[in-house]
Enzyme design. Structure first.
Site, mmCIF file in Angstrom:
data_model
loop_
_atom_site.group_PDB
_atom_site.id
_atom_site.type_symbol
_atom_site.label_atom_id
_atom_site.label_comp_id
_atom_site.label_asym_id
_atom_site.label_seq_id
_atom_site.Cartn_x
_atom_site.Cartn_y
_atom_site.Cartn_z
ATOM 1 N N ARG A 141 0.648 -1.234 -0.090
ATOM 2 C CA ARG A 141 -0.004 0.007 -0.056
ATOM 3 C C ARG A 141 0.929 1.252 0.114
ATOM 4 N NH1 ARG A 141 -3.188 -3.563 2.695
ATOM 5 N NH2 ARG A 141 -4.898 -4.093 1.246
ATOM 6 N N TRP A 253 -3.460 -2.584 8.991
ATOM 7 C CA TRP A 253 -3.711 -2.710 7.568
ATOM 8 C C TRP A 253 -3.035 -1.438 6.842
ATOM 9 C CZ3 TRP A 253 -4.535 -7.000 5.084
ATOM 10 C CH2 TRP A 253 -5.377 -7.927 5.473
ATOM 11 N N ASP A 314 -16.055 -9.534 10.403
ATOM 12 C CA ASP A 314 -14.922 -9.125 9.714
ATOM 13 C C ASP A 314 -14.884 -7.392 9.385
ATOM 14 O OD1 ASP A 314 -12.577 -9.449 8.664
ATOM 15 O OD2 ASP A 314 -13.354 -10.043 6.566
#
Ligand SMILES: [Cu+2]
Length: 688
Positions: A141, A253, A314
């Site tokens: 990323r 993340w 999730d």
């Protein structure tokens, strides 16, 4: 006299100690630190533009009046790096002094002349192609820079520093082992001599953490775990006497943000593990699905806000946090916001983690088997995606957000990498809007028991979109002072899973579409002003920069396997002096869930992960006579399964590379199946 002398020495010693304490150490890279603290201008030196992650550029040569004249200035192919079905391209290029640095889904880094696109140097990561613990596509990323180095987190869980001039490796530090379920997919953040990095692996029973490294040497300075050990803060939100929190996920993340005045580093954490099974982890499960603030120098806890208690859906917080300053009820406030997979934007005071606009704890549906939390935080304002699913044929139950489920599938929205997953959210101080991409999709949620095995998937259930159900998206401007929709586009494709946008002082939002189009939108009104076909899946977040007085907008067009967009290895730069015209459109993404491709008659062999299309079956659709035995063989890099969507009917089990399993189909019928580790990977067997 003697006593006085001793006192004097003591005072002098203390004073010099105080002096040492208060004198700021010289910054290791004063220029980069200054750029990181300022709104982005000529250069784009970190993934989110600067320390706030606002993705806002002060450049305004390209504006709402002349953007229609924008054309391609150059387009460069990155030699096939990250091109293929297993990769996604979600990185923003960095630009400094006329050189662009871009990292692909294979962790390869290229330096380009930012004015011409010519390749200056290449770093080929050489990462092990057998890494079996990548959750959701091979992806990087983005990069960070400082002290003449570029920093990149790799899928093999190493953080590397490259010489910005040559691409040579300056240092390489293993943060963890990929074999144990850990990978790095986030862009690191550099500030004041420290490199901050998250870890991924929330689907593999890992323990999330933020790691701080010395930028010069790569030495690990500290680790701050997002899951509490016994007796630590938050340990009372896990069952006593168990070690579930040690593999409870809460991974990072995405890129942190940092407020140098408050001395705090901010980030969000992902889902709880195992994802869909809450039965054995009674409690709120801190610090899953949370926004967190730590002391930037030491990693010491300062505050947290949990977006989803006891997550069983999730519902990661995966989009980068955004810092912004605002005025609410006449009072200047220091804000922090994050767009969640729930479809809401969570807006807090970044000094203390308290809601700025209001977030209410409300009762939610209960299932004692799942040990559901009694209440969930519901932000005041608007959600950017639908939060209720419609009942579809073949299913018994549909529900809204926070509906419960057990072993019978329950349809729900948001789901499956929607509303906003990894995609960044820009903020414009001119409009006061956040620009929020969302994925709209229905999934059938199911829980099943799962045993923890080091390095294997540990999700405790599944979610798959029903065959034929629509998959679309939204792009929404949210007013930061009200958390309400200012304007919204319904988009034909899913865009919340890693697509992104960037906003400028020229009053423009730039964003790509999975069908290859690159768009410029009026930031205030939402009106589309310009579009350009790049020829590849145009999902990655663009950047804005200037070289020799000329403003450019650049986007890496490398596709995104979770959004179903076309492969690519291209980087496009646009300017008002550009001469390049659009390319032919690539194949468009799927807009309904299910297997695609021709139905192949009498095929008795299906490969999993075929032809560089890691997340697919080949052929995906076959027609056979009753009594035929079909052999499934994993030819991909990752473990895959072929599992009947009617659970328990038939299943190859999870096969590793080279693994094979034969299934005999005796009963005529139409059998849909998915890969259990990758439930967006569909197949079909028609038995006559
Ligand atoms: Cu798979």
């Amino acid at each position: 006299m003697r006593r006085q002398g001793q006192q004097a020495i003591a005072v002098v010693t203390m004073l010099s100690f105080l002096f040492l304490m208060v004198r700021p150490a010289p910054a290791a890279d004063p220029e980069i630190d200054r750029l990181l603290r300022s709104p982005a201008g000529k250069d784009w030196v970190t993934n989110g533009g600067n320390l706030t992650n606002q993705r806002y550029s002060t450049l305004k040569q390209i504006d709402t009046t002349n953007v229609t004249q924008l054309k391609g200035a150059w387009m460069t192919r990155l030699k096939g790096s990250g091109f293929g079905g297993k990769y996604s391209f979600e990185a923003s290029p960095l630009v400094k002094d006329g050189v662009m640095y871009v990292v692909t889904g294979n962790d390869d880094v290229f330096a380009l002349n930012a004015k011409t696109g010519a390749i200056v140097w290449e770093y080929w990561s050489g990462i092990d192609q057998k890494i079996s613990t990548v959750c959701c596509g091979w992806v990087n990323r983005g990069l960070a820079m400082g002290e003449g180095l570029l920093f990149s987190g790799q899928l093999d869980a190493n953080l590397v520093a490259l010489n910005m001039k040559t691409g040579e490796v300056a240092w390489k530090t293993p943060i963890e082992k990929w074999e144990n379920g850990y990978t790095i997919t986030s862009a690191p953040l550099y500030y004041d001599g420290i490199v901050y990095s998250g870890l991924s692996g929330g689907e593999f029973g890992v323990r999330g953490r933020l790691t701080a490294l010395d930028a010069k040497t790569g030495a690990i300075l500290w680790r701050s775990y997002t899951l509490p050990g016994p007796g630590e803060r938050g340990s009372d939100t896990w069952p006593p006497g168990t070690d579930h929190s040690m593999r409870g996920g809460a991974t990072i993340w995405n890129t942190p943000a940092l407020d140098p005045d408050l001395g705090l580093v901010y980030f969000v954490t992902g889902n709880c593990g195992p994802d869909y099974d809450g039965a054995m982890r009674e409690g709120d499960n801190l610090f899953c699905a949370s926004m967190m603030a730590l002391r930037a120098k030491t990693g010491e806890y300062v505050w947290h806000f949990q977006q989803v208690h006891h997550d069983i859906w999730d519902y990661d917080a995966a989009s980068p946090v955004v810092l912004f300053d605002t005025v609410i009820n006449g009072q200047p406030r220091k804000g922090i916001a994050e767009a969640g997979r729930t479809g809401w934007v969570y807006i807090l005071d970044r000094t203390n983690g308290q809601p700025l606009i209001g977030i209410d704890e409300r009762p939610v549906p209960q299932d004692p088997r799942q040990k559901t939390a009694k209440t969930q935080p519901i932000p005041r304002g608007d959600a950017t995606v639908p939060q209720c699913a419609e009942l579809l044929p073949g299913y018994e139950k549909a529900g809204c957000i926070f509906e419960t489920f057990w072993e019978t599938p329950v349809l729900m929205q948001p789901s499956g990498i929607g509303g906003t997953n990894w995609s960044p959210v820009p903020y414009s101080p001119d409009t006061g809007y956040f620009y929020v991409p969302g994925t709209v999709r229905t999934s059938a949620f199911t829980r099943y028991g799962d045993k923890y095995v080091l390095g294997l998937r540990y999700t405790g259930g599944s979610q798959a979109a029903p065959i034929g159900s629509p998959m679309t998206g939204t792009f929404t401007a949210i007013d930061s002072t009200t958390n309400k929709i200012a304007w919204q586009h319904k988009t034909p494709y899913r865009i919340g899973g890693g697509g992104g946008s960037t906003v400028s002082a020229g009053g423009l939002v730039f964003r790509g579409e999975p069908d290859g189009n690159f768009l410029a939108i009026d930031a205030k009104t939402g009106k589309e002003l310009w579009r350009f076909q790049t020829g590849f899946g145009a999902d990655a977040p663009p950047v804005i920069y200037e070289v020799d007085g000329e403003q450019f907008v650049a986007i890496a067009t490398g596709g995104n396997q979770l959004q179903g967009s076309a492969y690519g290895d291209g980087v496009w730069a646009f300017s008002l002096k550009g001469q390049l015209s659009p390319l032919w459109p690539p194949p468009p993404p799927q807009t309904v869930a299910g297997p695609t491709g021709p139905i192949i008659a009498n095929a008795d062999a299906v490969s999993m992960g075929a032809n560089n299309v890691e997340y697919s079956f080949g052929p995906a659709r076959i027609r056979i006579k009753a009594g035929t035995t079909v052999t499934f063989t994993n030819v991909g890099d990752l473990p895959h399964s072929a599992t009947s969507m009617e659970r328990g009917k038939w299943d190859t089990g999870v096969l590793v590379k080279g693994g094979t399993k034969a299934i005999t189909f005796n009963q005529p019928g139409n059998y849909f199946y998915v890969c259990l580790p990758h439930p967006w990977q569909y197949g079909q067997v028609i038995v006559e």
